[in-house]
Design a protein around this motif. Structure first.
Motif, PDB file in Angstrom:
ATOM      1  N   ALA A   1      26.011 -21.823   9.263  1.00 57.56           N
ATOM      2  CA  ALA A   1      26.340 -20.404   9.404  1.00 57.56           C
ATOM      3  C   ALA A   1      27.170 -19.955   8.207  1.00 57.56           C
ATOM      4  N   CYS A   2      27.136 -18.641   7.917  1.00 55.79           N
ATOM      5  CA  CYS A   2      27.851 -18.134   6.732  1.00 55.79           C
ATOM      6  C   CYS A   2      29.355 -18.016   6.986  1.00 55.79           C
ATOM      7  N   GLU A   3      29.741 -17.917   8.256  1.00 56.18           N
ATOM      8  CA  GLU A   3      31.143 -17.778   8.671  1.00 56.18           C
ATOM      9  C   GLU A   3      31.789 -16.507   8.158  1.00 56.18           C
ATOM     10  N   ALA A   4      30.975 -15.545   7.756  1.00 61.77           N
ATOM     11  CA  ALA A   4      31.535 -14.285   7.249  1.00 61.77           C
ATOM     12  C   ALA A   4      30.878 -13.056   7.877  1.00 61.77           C
ATOM     13  N   CYS A   5      29.687 -13.208   8.428  1.00 63.25           N
ATOM     14  CA  CYS A   5      29.017 -12.023   8.993  1.00 63.25           C
ATOM     15  C   CYS A   5      29.677 -11.660  10.328  1.00 63.25           C
ATOM     16  N   ARG A   6      29.309 -10.510  10.853  1.00 67.46           N
ATOM     17  CA  ARG A   6      29.944 -10.028  12.087  1.00 67.46           C
ATOM     18  C   ARG A   6      29.721 -11.003  13.238  1.00 67.46           C
ATOM     19  N   ASN A   7      28.505 -11.540  13.373  1.00 71.39           N
ATOM     20  CA  ASN A   7      28.236 -12.469  14.474  1.00 71.39           C
ATOM     21  C   ASN A   7      29.081 -13.736  14.348  1.00 71.39           C
ATOM     22  N   CYS A   8      29.177 -14.263  13.132  1.00 73.39           N
ATOM     23  CA  CYS A   8      30.014 -15.453  12.926  1.00 73.39           C
ATOM     24  C   CYS A   8      31.464 -15.153  13.286  1.00 73.39           C
ATOM     25  N   LEU A   9      31.959 -14.002  12.818  1.00 72.80           N
ATOM     26  CA  LEU A   9      33.370 -13.672  13.046  1.00 72.80           C
ATOM     27  C   LEU A   9      33.664 -13.411  14.514  1.00 72.80           C
TER      28      LEU A   9
ATOM     29  N   LEU B   1      24.137 -17.133  15.908  1.00 68.70           N
ATOM     30  CA  LEU B   1      23.420 -15.872  15.689  1.00 68.70           C
ATOM     31  C   LEU B   1      23.691 -15.340  14.281  1.00 68.70           C
ATOM     32  N   CYS B   2      24.193 -16.204  13.402  1.00 67.20           N
ATOM     33  CA  CYS B   2      24.518 -15.797  12.024  1.00 67.20           C
ATOM     34  C   CYS B   2      23.326 -15.078  11.397  1.00 67.20           C
ATOM     35  N   THR B   3      23.600 -13.930  10.797  1.00 67.92           N
ATOM     36  CA  THR B   3      22.506 -13.138  10.221  1.00 67.92           C
ATOM     37  C   THR B   3      21.998 -13.757   8.920  1.00 67.92           C
ATOM     38  N   ARG B   4      22.779 -14.678   8.362  1.00 70.27           N
ATOM     39  CA  ARG B   4      22.327 -15.372   7.146  1.00 70.27           C
ATOM     40  C   ARG B   4      22.198 -16.870   7.410  1.00 70.27           C
TER      41      ARG B   4
HETATM   42 ZN    ZN Z   1      27.186 -15.549   9.613  1.00 73.29          ZN
END
Ligand code: ZN
Ligand code: ZN
Length: 341
Positions: free
Chosen positions: A90-98, A104-107
């Protein structure tokens, strides 16, 4: 000359080969895993058929375990460790990650979908995605991924130990959900299926009651009786019927993967008046450690969950065997070669 390895490669939609490919090299923050067990599931078939987005060509396999044999120099202390893999990055920065939904990470990317996975003799994974499996048998350690999916579902529904629970479908995920639910303290667990042999097995994997479905679900199971109803069939018509099993304030998890576009007809007055809840659960949400705990503490004969092991060379046979009613979990054992008969 670069070393080569045997791998199952999805070359294009509906096309795969077992072939020799270069052994990948671990980069910064990465480990090279000697794959010792890799489970197959419907997602692998969905990727091949184009129902689940992935970039091809690709080595599939998202449920795997093995031993670290090489690493980024900073991670050499991990060499020799047996690990179970969390396939999600996961990117750990998108809204879903946060918001706590890295699944559900968008990236997001996954080993076995956007990156090469475990249907090979070796796989490279990020160190953060490899969790120590200690002395667990590699086949059992490779169950950590599907167990973590069950953990996510149970976390989402959060049933109390007194909940009356029914799992519809006694296939591989039905068994795994059963063990995970019992591990969470659930004491009243019914498992329903059409196949008597599967029910016999369910009784050895945590079901406190098994029910044979002959016609419709509600011909064999009581309506409005269960606080948590988990569908593990992925059949829309079963999910539809399963709504009628919900007790007041009950929760339904359509866990089995229904085809995209499947619809559910709900009486929204009933949802309101009886406080019904429909909860989705996708993949795993960092649950590998919890899954490994369940596997370590299990009182069930976990190795019996793995009903068939194939060498990589029999990739086609292994893929064809997924979903058979006489199998539970099918795995590749990349350490095995086809014996010359
Ligand atoms: Zn993410
Ligand atoms: Zn899977």
């Amino acid at each position: 000359m670069t070393a080569t390895m045997t791998a199952v490669v999805y070359t294009a939609l509906d096309a795969f080969e077992v072939r020799q490919v270069p052994v990948p090299a671990p980069g910064l923050g990465e480990l090279l895993i000697r794959v010792e067990a890799a489970g197959l599931c419907h997602t692998d078939l969905d990727i091949l058929a184009g129902r689940y987005a992935a970039e091809l060509p690709r080595i599939p396999g998202h449920e795997f375990a093995g031993t670290v044999v090489d690493a980024d120099p900073a991670l050499r202390s991990r060499i020799g460790e047996r690990v179970a893999i969390d396939p999600l990055i996961a990117c750990e920065a998108c809204r879903n990650c946060l918001r706590g939904h890295p699944n559900l990470c968008t990236r997001g990317q996954a080993y076995g979908a956007e990156r090469d996975g475990g249907f090979a003799e070796y796989a490279v994974v990020r160190s953060d995605n490899a969790f120590s499996a200690g002395t667990l048998d590699p086949g059992v350690a490779a169950l950590a991924e599907p167990f973590a999916c069950a953990v996510n579902a149970l976390d989402r529904a959060n049933p109390s130990p007194e909940a009356k629970v029914v799992i519809v479908g006694a296939g591989p995920m039905g068994m795994i959900l059963s063990i995970a639910a019992r591990g969470r303290g659930i004491e009243d667990l019914t498992i329903a299926d059409r196949v008597p042999e599967r029910l016999e097995r369910a009784s050895r994997f945590g079901a406190t009651e098994t029910v044979r479905i002959a016609h419709g679900l509600t011909d064999s199971l009581p309506e409005r009786a269960f606080d948590l109803v988990i569908d593990a069939t992925g059949r829309p018509e079963v999910v539809q019927e399963a709504v009628r099993l919900l007790a007041d304030a009950g929760t339904l998890i359509p866990f089995g993967v229904c085809p995209p576009g499947s619809e559910l007809v709900l009486d929204t007055f009933e949802v309101y008046r009886r406080q019904l809840c429909i909860v989705g659960s996708f993949s795993l949400n960092r649950g590998i450690l919890a899954a490994l705990d369940i596997l370590r503490q299990s009182v069930y004969p976990l190795d019996e969950l793995i009903t068939t092991r194939f060498p990589l060379e029999q990739g086609g046979d292994a893929l064809a065997a997924v979903g058979g009613s006489d199998t539970v979990k099918i795995q590749f054992d990349p350490m095995t070669r086809i014996a010359t008969q």
